[in-house]
Design a protein around this motif. Structure first.
Motif, PDB file in Angstrom:
ATOM      1  N   GLU A 197       1.528  -9.719  12.773  1.00 55.20           N
ATOM      2  CA  GLU A 197       1.587  -8.918  11.543  1.00 55.20           C
ATOM      3  C   GLU A 197       2.586  -7.767  11.659  1.00 55.20           C
ATOM      4  N   SER A 200       5.620  -9.565  10.572  1.00 55.36           N
ATOM      5  CA  SER A 200       5.689  -9.870   9.137  1.00 55.36           C
ATOM      6  C   SER A 200       5.921  -8.583   8.355  1.00 55.36           C
ATOM      7  N   TYR A 201       5.328  -7.481   8.829  1.00 55.39           N
ATOM      8  CA  TYR A 201       5.588  -6.182   8.206  1.00 55.39           C
ATOM      9  C   TYR A 201       7.085  -5.853   8.266  1.00 55.39           C
ATOM     10  N   ARG A 204       9.112  -8.042   5.973  1.00 52.86           N
ATOM     11  CA  ARG A 204       8.843  -7.705   4.577  1.00 52.86           C
ATOM     12  C   ARG A 204       9.542  -6.408   4.164  1.00 52.86           C
TER      13      ARG A 204
ATOM     14  N   MET B   1      11.666   2.817   1.332  1.00 54.62           N
ATOM     15  CA  MET B   1      10.444   3.123   2.087  1.00 54.62           C
ATOM     16  C   MET B   1      10.793   3.781   3.421  1.00 54.62           C
ATOM     17  N   ARG B   2      10.036   4.812   3.763  1.00 54.25           N
ATOM     18  CA  ARG B   2      10.274   5.467   5.050  1.00 54.25           C
ATOM     19  C   ARG B   2       9.971   4.506   6.190  1.00 54.25           C
ATOM     20  N   ILE B   4       8.000   3.590   9.229  1.00 50.09           N
ATOM     21  CA  ILE B   4       6.724   4.067   9.739  1.00 50.09           C
ATOM     22  C   ILE B   4       6.501   3.546  11.148  1.00 50.09           C
ATOM     23  N   VAL B   9       1.397   0.749  11.574  1.00 53.22           N
ATOM     24  CA  VAL B   9       1.302  -0.646  11.138  1.00 53.22           C
ATOM     25  C   VAL B   9       0.073  -1.298  11.761  1.00 53.22           C
ATOM     26  N   ARG B  10      -0.148  -0.981  13.027  1.00 51.46           N
ATOM     27  CA  ARG B  10      -1.297  -1.528  13.730  1.00 51.46           C
ATOM     28  C   ARG B  10      -2.614  -1.102  13.055  1.00 51.46           C
ATOM     29  N   SER B  13      -3.172  -3.044   9.860  1.00 56.06           N
ATOM     30  CA  SER B  13      -3.726  -4.368  10.163  1.00 56.06           C
ATOM     31  C   SER B  13      -5.231  -4.288  10.409  1.00 56.06           C
ATOM     32  N   LEU B  16      -7.136  -3.608   7.159  1.00 53.49           N
ATOM     33  CA  LEU B  16      -7.224  -4.840   6.366  1.00 53.49           C
ATOM     34  C   LEU B  16      -8.390  -5.694   6.854  1.00 53.49           C
ATOM     35  N   PHE B  53       2.317   4.601   1.320  1.00 53.45           N
ATOM     36  CA  PHE B  53       2.618   3.492   0.418  1.00 53.45           C
ATOM     37  C   PHE B  53       2.189   3.793  -1.003  1.00 53.45           C
ATOM     38  N   ASP B  74       0.011  -7.046   0.810  1.00 55.74           N
ATOM     39  CA  ASP B  74       1.378  -6.947   0.294  1.00 55.74           C
ATOM     40  C   ASP B  74       2.261  -6.143   1.263  1.00 55.74           C
ATOM     41  N   ILE B  75       1.782  -4.959   1.663  1.00 56.35           N
ATOM     42  CA  ILE B  75       2.545  -4.097   2.567  1.00 56.35           C
ATOM     43  C   ILE B  75       2.875  -4.819   3.870  1.00 56.35           C
ATOM     44  N   LEU B  76       1.883  -5.539   4.393  1.00 55.64           N
ATOM     45  CA  LEU B  76       2.053  -6.204   5.690  1.00 55.64           C
ATOM     46  C   LEU B  76       2.823  -7.525   5.567  1.00 55.64           C
ATOM     47  N   GLY B  77       3.229  -7.852   4.347  1.00 55.81           N
ATOM     48  CA  GLY B  77       4.009  -9.077   4.175  1.00 55.81           C
ATOM     49  C   GLY B  77       3.173 -10.336   4.286  1.00 55.81           C
TER      50      GLY B  77
END
Lengths: 206, 206
Positions: A197, A200-201, A204, B1-2, B4, B9-10, B13, B16, B53, B74-77
């Motif tokens: 992920e 994928s992030y 994206r 988008m900045r 990050i 990101v972790r 995930s 989610l 976001f 969506d954000i994580l693709g």
């Protein structure tokens, strides 16, 4: 010592690897800039990460590579060896139990366990899969430091409870389950899909 | 988008995953406090992570679980599927190629490659190990998004170059080697010994 973030510990592990590379190339001193370049970070970040653990390096001279290697190994608890058991002899458990990088770092896989009679007794390059029924008995006789949990999700909570009950204080958890453990036990979750992920992030959002 | 941080990101995930758990329990709204408790972080951190976001949630009402799930996917693709190849059919490659969690997240392992004639042709639950000689040819015919590199260290740099040349833009690297790739390619390194070092650090410093 202040509590430091998991991401800082991760960078310390990385710095140690880079420093060992430099050391094997016969490099005696290194600047925070060079370490930052190698690690894809900034020299300010490197200095901040290292400052958690006291003062290193001399302004203008950089860090002594062997000294910093020794200090990082000390900080990361790598000046001793750790006994590790793997519970779950599936594909991931098998790959981990035989992962060459563990031994090099002082993590010794002492035993592998499974509940499946078809797997128990299998010989993996000298490591014989044990019946998980004997887990408590074995751990009482030969205590270990770290357990790698690689069971199916449905078995993870019960195995985790048994490990904690048997005195394990650190668990690397590959089961896709949030483990509930007492405060004195540290759990680190590894989830391969989460690693993808991060990619994928990036795909994206580029 | 900045840009990050990887650690953010972790956490996204992780959020989610927790939100999907809440959703499966029929929970419609969730506070940043509840999400933070579930994730072992603070509500301020949760709000900060999500604020990158745009604005979510209503003060006093919390976040709509299905809305936030959709937004995070969506954000994580994760609103599309990704074709993945695994290069290296050793123990780790084998475990990854058959990891059930990938398919559930839309990561489809399309092929596995190896250079060893003894491994080529092996059938892993319908996935047949291909000769890495045909890598470029296959990728030209059926492009993929992500490559998982699970070769021995000695082969990693060359395979990485070939993957990049063939148009791959994202690599999950399990080889204990720092890959050199052009700026448009994203690499995420996974090192199992580093995961254990987070535990040895914790054992050493508690």
């Amino acid at each position: 010592m202040r509590k430091i973030a998991e991401s800082t510990v991760r960078r310390l592990s990385l710095y140690l690897r880079f420093l060992e590379e430099f050391q094997s190339q016969g490099i005696a001193t290194i600047s925070s800039e060079a370490l930052a370049t190698r690690g894809g970070t900034t020299s300010a970040q490197v200095r901040k990460d290292l400052s958690f653990f006291g003062s290193f390096g001399k302004r203008g001279l950089g860090y002594s590579v062997p000294e910093l290697v020794g200090k990082l190994r000390d900080i990361l608890g790598l000046k001793r060896t750790y006994q590790v058991v793997v519970v779950g002899a599936g594909k991931i458990g098998s790959a981990l139990a035989q992962y060459p990088g563990f031994g090099q770092r002082g993590f010794h896989v002492a035993a592998v366990y499974d509940a499946d009679p078809k797997k128990v007794g299998a010989d993996w390059n000298g490591l014989v899969v044990q019946d998980v029924q004997h887990l408590e008995q074995d751990l009482a006789r030969a205590p270990v430091d770290i357990a790698i949990l690689a069971t199916p999700a449905a078995a993870a909570a019960q195995v985790s409870d048994r490990l904690v009950q048997a005195g394990i204080r650190a668990i690397l958890n590959f089961a896709p389950v949030q483990l509930e453990v007492p405060a004195h036990v540290v759990v680190k979750n590894v989830n391969m899909a989460m690693e993808l992920e991060a990619l994928s992030y990036a795909l994206r959002n580029r």
